[in-house]
Design an enzyme around this catalytic site. Structure first.
Site, mmCIF file in Angstrom:
data_model
loop_
_atom_site.group_PDB
_atom_site.id
_atom_site.type_symbol
_atom_site.label_atom_id
_atom_site.label_comp_id
_atom_site.label_asym_id
_atom_site.label_seq_id
_atom_site.Cartn_x
_atom_site.Cartn_y
_atom_site.Cartn_z
ATOM 1 N N THR A 188 2.768 -14.884 7.311
ATOM 2 C CA THR A 188 3.586 -15.769 8.150
ATOM 3 C C THR A 188 4.649 -16.435 7.277
ATOM 4 O OG1 THR A 188 2.317 -17.745 7.667
ATOM 5 C CG2 THR A 188 1.501 -16.370 9.460
ATOM 6 N N HIS A 212 5.013 -13.583 -8.070
ATOM 7 C CA HIS A 212 5.922 -13.418 -6.922
ATOM 8 C C HIS A 212 6.686 -12.082 -7.035
ATOM 9 C CE1 HIS A 212 8.280 -15.867 -3.714
ATOM 10 N NE2 HIS A 212 8.310 -14.573 -3.421
ATOM 11 N N LEU A 213 5.900 -11.009 -7.033
ATOM 12 C CA LEU A 213 6.475 -9.672 -7.261
ATOM 13 C C LEU A 213 6.598 -8.839 -5.993
ATOM 14 C CD1 LEU A 213 4.732 -8.423 -10.566
ATOM 15 C CD2 LEU A 213 6.977 -9.492 -10.283
ATOM 16 N N GLY A 214 6.230 -9.409 -4.845
ATOM 17 C CA GLY A 214 6.215 -8.618 -3.607
ATOM 18 C C GLY A 214 7.467 -7.787 -3.408
ATOM 19 N N ALA A 215 8.616 -8.400 -3.661
ATOM 20 C CA ALA A 215 9.889 -7.714 -3.391
ATOM 21 C C ALA A 215 10.483 -7.101 -4.648
ATOM 22 C CB ALA A 215 10.872 -8.721 -2.804
ATOM 23 N N ARG A 219 7.214 -8.164 10.442
ATOM 24 C CA ARG A 219 7.605 -6.918 9.783
ATOM 25 C C ARG A 219 6.566 -6.487 8.753
ATOM 26 N NH1 ARG A 219 11.893 -10.200 9.632
ATOM 27 N NH2 ARG A 219 13.467 -9.791 11.214
ATOM 28 N N ILE A 220 6.232 -7.410 7.839
ATOM 29 C CA ILE A 220 5.325 -7.026 6.750
ATOM 30 C C ILE A 220 3.900 -6.839 7.282
ATOM 31 C CG2 ILE A 220 4.355 -7.770 4.534
ATOM 32 C CD1 ILE A 220 7.099 -9.258 4.095
ATOM 33 N N ARG A 257 3.716 -16.875 1.284
ATOM 34 C CA ARG A 257 4.236 -18.100 0.688
ATOM 35 C C ARG A 257 3.091 -18.971 0.215
ATOM 36 N NH1 ARG A 257 8.103 -15.985 -0.143
ATOM 37 N NH2 ARG A 257 10.271 -16.472 0.318
ATOM 38 N N ASP A 289 0.144 -13.639 -4.848
ATOM 39 C CA ASP A 289 1.456 -13.290 -5.421
ATOM 40 C C ASP A 289 2.356 -14.521 -5.428
ATOM 41 O OD1 ASP A 289 3.545 -11.547 -6.357
ATOM 42 O OD2 ASP A 289 4.413 -11.594 -4.343
ATOM 43 N N GLU A 318 5.890 -22.787 -8.145
ATOM 44 C CA GLU A 318 6.146 -21.572 -8.939
ATOM 45 C C GLU A 318 7.084 -21.903 -10.089
ATOM 46 O OE1 GLU A 318 7.373 -18.371 -6.367
ATOM 47 O OE2 GLU A 318 5.488 -18.410 -5.273
HETATM 48 N N1 LIG Z 1 5.974 -12.038 -1.872
HETATM 49 C C1 LIG Z 1 7.221 -11.721 -1.670
HETATM 50 O O1 LIG Z 1 7.940 -11.382 -2.600
HETATM 51 C C2 LIG Z 1 7.750 -11.702 -0.293
HETATM 52 C C3 LIG Z 1 7.265 -12.574 0.633
HETATM 53 N N2 LIG Z 1 7.767 -12.559 1.894
HETATM 54 C C4 LIG Z 1 7.226 -13.520 2.855
HETATM 55 O O2 LIG Z 1 6.389 -12.840 3.782
HETATM 56 C C5 LIG Z 1 6.333 -13.558 4.986
HETATM 57 C C6 LIG Z 1 6.450 -12.621 6.182
HETATM 58 O O3 LIG Z 1 7.679 -11.935 6.159
HETATM 59 P P1 LIG Z 1 8.124 -10.973 7.376
HETATM 60 O O4 LIG Z 1 6.993 -10.184 7.834
HETATM 61 O O5 LIG Z 1 9.344 -10.296 6.942
HETATM 62 O O6 LIG Z 1 8.470 -12.075 8.462
HETATM 63 P P2 LIG Z 1 8.508 -11.913 10.035
HETATM 64 O O7 LIG Z 1 9.320 -13.028 10.544
HETATM 65 O O8 LIG Z 1 8.861 -10.528 10.420
HETATM 66 O O9 LIG Z 1 6.985 -12.163 10.459
HETATM 67 C C7 LIG Z 1 6.362 -13.418 10.427
HETATM 68 C C8 LIG Z 1 5.322 -13.414 11.524
HETATM 69 O O10 LIG Z 1 4.558 -14.614 11.419
HETATM 70 C C9 LIG Z 1 4.230 -15.036 12.722
HETATM 71 N N3 LIG Z 1 3.856 -16.431 12.734
HETATM 72 C C10 LIG Z 1 4.672 -17.520 12.688
HETATM 73 N N4 LIG Z 1 3.931 -18.638 12.758
HETATM 74 C C11 LIG Z 1 2.621 -18.248 12.829
HETATM 75 C C12 LIG Z 1 1.400 -18.961 12.915
HETATM 76 N N5 LIG Z 1 1.341 -20.304 12.965
HETATM 77 N N6 LIG Z 1 0.260 -18.248 12.947
HETATM 78 C C13 LIG Z 1 0.277 -16.884 12.919
HETATM 79 N N7 LIG Z 1 1.422 -16.163 12.870
HETATM 80 C C14 LIG Z 1 2.591 -16.844 12.806
HETATM 81 C C15 LIG Z 1 5.507 -14.748 13.510
HETATM 82 O O11 LIG Z 1 5.256 -14.668 14.897
HETATM 83 C C16 LIG Z 1 5.943 -13.416 12.925
HETATM 84 O O12 LIG Z 1 5.431 -12.335 13.700
HETATM 85 C C17 LIG Z 1 7.419 -14.621 4.880
HETATM 86 O O13 LIG Z 1 6.829 -15.840 4.515
HETATM 87 C C18 LIG Z 1 8.282 -14.136 3.748
HETATM 88 O O14 LIG Z 1 8.964 -15.167 3.132
HETATM 89 C C19 LIG Z 1 8.687 -11.645 2.289
HETATM 90 C C20 LIG Z 1 9.198 -10.752 1.406
HETATM 91 C C21 LIG Z 1 8.803 -10.741 0.011
HETATM 92 O O1 LIG Z 2 13.640 -12.697 -4.233
HETATM 93 C C1 LIG Z 2 12.471 -12.373 -4.325
HETATM 94 O O2 LIG Z 2 12.046 -11.498 -5.083
HETATM 95 C C2 LIG Z 2 11.463 -13.062 -3.412
HETATM 96 C C3 LIG Z 2 11.354 -12.358 -2.109
HETATM 97 C C4 LIG Z 2 10.729 -13.223 -1.092
HETATM 98 O O3 LIG Z 2 9.848 -13.977 -1.338
HETATM 99 C C5 LIG Z 2 11.261 -13.150 0.274
HETATM 100 O O4 LIG Z 2 12.086 -12.270 0.558
HETATM 101 O O5 LIG Z 2 10.848 -13.985 1.088
#
Ligand SMILES: NC(=O)C1=CN([C@@H]2O[C@H](COP(=O)(O)OP(=O)(O)OC[C@H]3O[C@@H](n4cnc5c(N)ncnc54)[C@H](O)[C@@H]3O)[C@@H](O)[C@H]2O)C=CC1
Ligand SMILES: O=C(O)CCC(=O)C(=O)O
Length: 524
Positions: A200, A276-279, A148-149, A229, A253, A258
């Site tokens: 990922t 950790h401000l992404g969201a 998604r992201i 992460r 981030d 943490e």
């Molecule tokens: N910084 C923040 O506040 C936030 C961080 N995140 C993190 O962002 C990351 C991605 O989130 P989404 O896009 O929503 O998840 P998602 O599940 O939609 O996408 C993850 C992608 O990673 C791929 N993937 C899995 N293993 C892999 C590997 N070994 N090599 C390459 N690609 C691989 C999957 O096929 C999938 O397409 C997650 O770790 C999530 O926790 C999400 C929201 C907020």
């Molecule tokens: O709760 C938060 O702000 C962290 C979001 C996040 O890292 C996630 O949704 O994976």
């Protein structure tokens, strides 16, 4: 009263559906503040701060669901939750846009040195030549993880005139072609990219994905971004690459620990960081809290959730189609388990007719949960039924047949025990309900509910009268009665639905009637 613990800070607006429900008490406190009441909560809502460990799950003995207001569930012991029959849900897309935008903000900050310039001007300096950056236009962006992201980042990168290269081993060609990105190997991405961003989950495979070996394969002067992460980019491994200038800058981030404390990376001028401000936007927080609040409410109303981590996910549409069979299967499991009061090795399920075309994973789990419920002390439900069956050495299988065998739909269940085999066939008839149409080799037709009494006897005149008289003498009212036999004068059965359950003494009295072979109470 349903009690929900909201253990991390969450948007009040998002929690509104729960706060407005008079049957629900929402407690917004940290776990440490409600240690004495942990066994009283039905649901637990968290962000990333609260660690949902096995120890916490053990204390929350009434817990049915954990809702993660966000994507990553690495702060939740999902395996332990599954073992305890606790559903885990997340809010998979509520913060996608915010995190993609934050990634872009980090990218711009990194290449235009905005945080460093900001500090300089605030320090009353005016040093324009110290902060010369590079353009994003025309640069090669490598995106590792194209979910998604990752895909939202790609859209924004293209709008900036960047060339986008993607590495994701699980990305289908069709999806990649639709989005129009260059899908490549990890090595090709590392060799081409001017900027690399990771999106990922943190898994065994992605931990240290950008470690010493892969960092050495990157272009000299590469920029790196981690808004996913901590640990996907190996923090220790970065240090020599920053020291020798191979890596031009890093934006983080997220961190392996943490908060990161006095981490050596924080001393580098070209490392840009956020906590950790992404969201952390108003919109994302309302979105994720609303998503989990609505899902928890749906779940507590007994309906299926759509974003579960440890349950098969069902759309509303699919749920409506399977709902009737889900209930029928549960009742069949309960009946079979009570009838087969002995160790069981295998459960074979055949879906016939229209039900064979449906999503049956949930129906099978419902049947297994019904079967296991009378046999296990712990919670058993659709979350852990398959796991518990496996643990107890009970194999299960599903077969599908387009032919409904005289019925529009039917579920046939065969249970192989140590000493005997039991077969049950059920069907669901619209506007009429669930019917059991075969029981232990006998054709019959009864509703699987309430206090049932199964009697197997010899087909002789007067048998029904004898049973009826005894029950009548003991003030037990018969609501319905169905009979079936294999052949005239052979083995026969009665299935009675009673207004109250029988006591042991009455069962013994019935067993003493000559020509009665089996008397079993069945409660559904
Ligand atoms: N910084 C923040 O506040 C936030 C961080 N995140 C993190 O962002 C990351 C991605 O989130 P989404 O896009 O929503 O998840 P998602 O599940 O939609 O996408 C993850 C992608 O990673 C791929 N993937 C899995 N293993 C892999 C590997 N070994 N090599 C390459 N690609 C691989 C999957 O096929 C999938 O397409 C997650 O770790 C999530 O926790 C999400 C929201 C907020
Ligand atoms: O709760 C938060 O702000 C962290 C979001 C996040 O890292 C996630 O949704 O994976």
């Amino acid at each position: 009263m349903i009690r929900i613990l909201v253990a991390d800070a969450m948007s009040e607006e998002g929690l509104a559906p729960l706060l407005a429900d008079p049957t629900i008490e929402v407690v917004q406190k940290k776990v440490s503040e409600v240690e004495d009441e942990l066994d009283q909560f039905d649901a637990l809502l968290v962000r990333s701060a609260t660690k949902v460990t096995e120890q916490l799950l053990q204390k929350m003995t009434n817990l049915k669901i954990v809702g993660r207001a966000g994507v990553g569930v690495d702060n939740i012991d999902v395996d332990a939750a599954t073992r305890y029959g606790v559903v885990v849900i997340n809010a998979p897309n509520g913060n996608t846009i915010s995190t993609a935008e934050h990634t872009f903000a980090m990218m711009a900050s990194l290449v235009r040195r905005i945080p460093q310039a900001h500090i300089s001007v605030k320090s009353r300096e005016w040093n324009r030549s110290a902060f010369v950056g590079v353009e994003l236009f025309g640069k090669h962006l490598g995106i590792i993880g194209f979910g998604r992201i990752g895909s939202e980042v790609a859209k924004r990168a293209r709008a900036f005139g960047m060339h986008v290269h993607v590495y994701d081993p699980f990305l289908t060609k069709v999806r990649a072609e639709k989005i129009g990105v260059d899908v490549c190997t990890l090595d090709a991405l590392l060799a081409q990219a001017d900027i690399i961003t990771v999106h990922t989950p943190l898994t065994k495979e992605t931990k240290g994905l950008l470690g010493p070996k892969n960092l050495a394969k990157t272009k000299k002067g590469v920029y790196l971004i981690n808004c996913a992460r901590g640990g996907i980019i190996d923090e220790q491994a970065l240090i020599p690459f920053l020291e020798n200038g191979h890596v031009a800058g890093v934006a983080l981030d997220v961190f392996e620990q943490e908060p990161p404390g006095d981490h050596p990376l924080l001393s580098f001028d070209n490392v840009v960081v956020t906590p950790h401000l992404g969201a952390s936007t108003v919109e994302a927080q309302v979105n994720v809290a609303t998503q989990v609040a609505e899902e928890v409410l749906t779940f507590l109303q007994g309906k299926p959730v759509t974003s579960s981590i440890n349950l098969p996910t069902l759309s509303k549409d699919v749920y409506e189609k399977i709902q009737a069979f889900y209930t029928l299967a549960r009742k069949m499991g309960i009946l079979a388990s009570q009838y087969m009061s002995e160790p069981v090795q295998e459960i074979a399920i055949t879906y016939s007719g229209s039900v064979a075309d449906l999503e049956t994973t949930f129906i099978t789990r419902s049947l297994l949960a019904g079967f296991l419920k009378p046999r296990v002390a712990s919670t058993v439900n659709e979350v852990n039924a398959a796991m518990i069956a496996k643990e107890r050495g009970i194999a299960f299988s599903e077969k599908f047949s387009a032919n409904g065998n005289d019925y529009n739909n039917s579920i046939t269940l065969t249970v192989y025990g140590e000493n005997k085999t039991f077969t049950l066939k059920g069907t669901h008839i619209a506007h009429y309900g669930d019917r059991i149409v075969h029981f232990n080799g006998f054709a019959i037709d009864f509703a699987p509910e309430g206090h049932l009494l199964y009697i197997q006897h010899h087909d002789k005149p007067g048998m029904i009268g004898k049973v009826g008289n005894i029950l009548g003498d003991h003030q037990v009212n018969i609501a319905t009665m169905q009979v079936g036999r294999q052949e005239a004068g052979g083995k026969a059965i009665m299935m009675l639905s009673l207004d109250k359950p029988l006591d042991d003494a009455l069962v013994e009295t019935l067993e003493q009637i000559s020509d009665i072979d089996v008397v079993k109470r069945l409660e559904v």
